[in-house]
Design an enzyme around this catalytic site. Structure first.
Site, PDB file in Angstrom:
ATOM      1  N   GLY A 201      52.933  22.518  46.715  1.00  6.00           N
ATOM      2  CA  GLY A 201      53.261  23.511  47.742  1.00  6.00           C
ATOM      3  C   GLY A 201      54.501  23.126  48.508  1.00  6.00           C
ATOM      4  N   ASN A 202      54.730  23.818  49.611  1.00  2.50           N
ATOM      5  CA  ASN A 202      55.873  23.475  50.455  1.00  2.50           C
ATOM      6  C   ASN A 202      55.484  23.648  51.914  1.00  2.50           C
ATOM      7  OD1 ASN A 202      56.632  26.294  51.375  1.00  2.50           O
ATOM      8  ND2 ASN A 202      56.700  26.527  49.145  1.00  2.50           N
TER       9      ASN A 202
END
Ligand code: C5P
Length: 402
Positions: A201-202
């Site tokens: 993810g980020n």
């Protein structure tokens, strides 16, 4: 703009005169609706002189002109200052036993309330539940603040100062320049599963995209917000489509894009996803000291949408770069704008401590051919408004398609 100022019966009603005056000085047409109790604290002649309009109190006055709904229907904004604990409770329940209650129910305009009461009343579970419900419905609150209360005591419950109320009201009286337009906004960060419990993810919180969606709705647009894993409460007043992965975001965005006059791709879409997603949780004793994760490129959703766009549809992309050198950042932005085929590209610098999960942002907006269109710094709502100014200006005069 047409502003109704509701005044209810708290000592702070005397400060409502300052609110009325501030709104009149800002050029608004102000109509005061005071409860009977409010007029015990502040005189009708004062309010009429300051607002330059008659003060309304009685439900059974002006019946021929259906005043109990006309005031609310005409309003661009309703402000209630002060809002007593009793008024907050009545608003939460939707009670319309006086002119102010009717005016609020008959209005589709934003509602801003400035609660004022003693700390015990503000903190009472009933008041807390009522304010939570009002917030959930999209009612805006300004204050209360901590300070000296009417008696000897002090604490939270004091009405916000008139200047702060006028500033909050002015913020809500945004231009309705996106009325009749449909916007697709994406926000948040996609998560690409590795196994049932892990993902790639980020750090995008979705704040900037959500602020764009909210401000666009405030400016009259019909907004579809495709939200990937927001870190914040989803905004009210927009159609929310929640997604997890880039593939889900692509599907949702493509579906809404056909009807959109403008597309704002603020989401941080994962560029890669794991080639394989493990059926069960990957175990350390099976993988050993090193785990190799093979990733494959996700499609460039923005580019796909830009390529497929209808005539007149405005496409806005985002570029988050860690590049510090301004000229180099602009160069990267210009190349990206061209590669993606967007009308506008919003550049913002990100890093370990900037960009994500903060309340503020600083951006540079480039046109499709790389011209600097705007530079803005401020809260994410302020930045959102600057971006929307450019979108509104770029939209063809009657871009609304059936
Ligand atoms: O190429 P880069 O990831 O920097 O581009 C960012 C812009 O492209 C953002 O507007 C983002 O929403 C969009 N994007 C996309 N699909 C991807 C990656 C990014 O639509 N796979």
């Amino acid at each position: 703009m047409n502003v109704v100022v509701g005044i209810t019966g708290g000592i702070a009603a005397y400060k409502a005169v300052g609110v009325v005056r501030g709104l009149v000085l800002a050029g608004h047409d102000v109509h005061v609706v005071a409860t009977e109790a409010a007029l015990r604290f502040v005189g009708r002649p004062t309010l009429e002189a300051i607002s330059r309009n008659p003060v309304h109190t009685e439900l059974y006055e002006g019946v021929a002109e259906v005043r109990h709904v006309a005031l609310g229907q005409r309003a661009d904004l309703v402000v209630i200052a002060p809002a007593t604990a009793n008024t907050v409770a009545k608003l939460a329940a939707g009670i319309a036993d006086d002119l102010l209650g009717n005016t609020v129910l008959a209005s589709r305009a934003p509602l801003l309330i400035a609660p004022a009461m003693h700390t015990e009343m503000w903190e009472h579970p009933a008041t807390r539940a009522n304010t939570a419900l009002l917030r959930e419905r999209g009612v805006h609150l300004v204050g209360p603040v901590a300070g000296q209360l009417t008696g000897q005591d002090s604490g939270v419950g004091r009405m916000a100062e008139p200047d702060a109320i006028v500033a909050a009201a002015t913020g809500l009286l945004a231009p309705r320049d996106l009325e009749g337009r449909r916007l697709l906004v994406t926000a948040g960060g996609t998560r690409e599963p590795i196994d049932p419990v892990r993902f790639v993810g980020n750090r995008s919180s979705g704040r900037q995209g959500a602020a764009i969606a909210l401000r666009a709705a405030a400016r009259g647009a019909e907004v579809v917000l495709v939200a990937a894993n927001l870190d914040i409460d989803p905004p009210q007043g927009v159609e929310l489509v929640q997604v997890g992965t880039a593939a889900e975001l692509e599907r949702a965005a493509r579906e809404a894009a056909g009807r959109a006059d403008a597309i704002v791709m603020a989401a941080a879409v994962a560029d890669y996803r794991p080639v394989e997603v493990a059926e069960d949780k990957i175990k350390k004793d099976e993988t050993g000291d090193e785990l190799e994760l093979r990733l494959v490129r996700n499609p460039d959703i923005l580019r796909g949408l830009a390529d497929a766009r209808a005539e007149g549809q405005i496409v806005v992309g985002f570029a988050a770069e860690t590049e510090r050198d301004r000229e180099r950042q602009l160069e990267l932005g210009r190349a990206k704008a061209a590669r993606k085929g967007v009308d506008l590209l919003v550049l913002n610098r990100v890093g370990w401590h900037e960009g994500f999960a903060t309340e503020r942002n600083a951006i540079t907006v480039l046109s499709g051919v790389g011209t600097i269109m705007a530079e803005a710094e401020g809260t994410k709502a302020e930045v959102a408004d600057r971006i929307l100014d450019l979108v509104a200006a770029a939209l063809p005069p009657s871009a609304s398609r059936g």
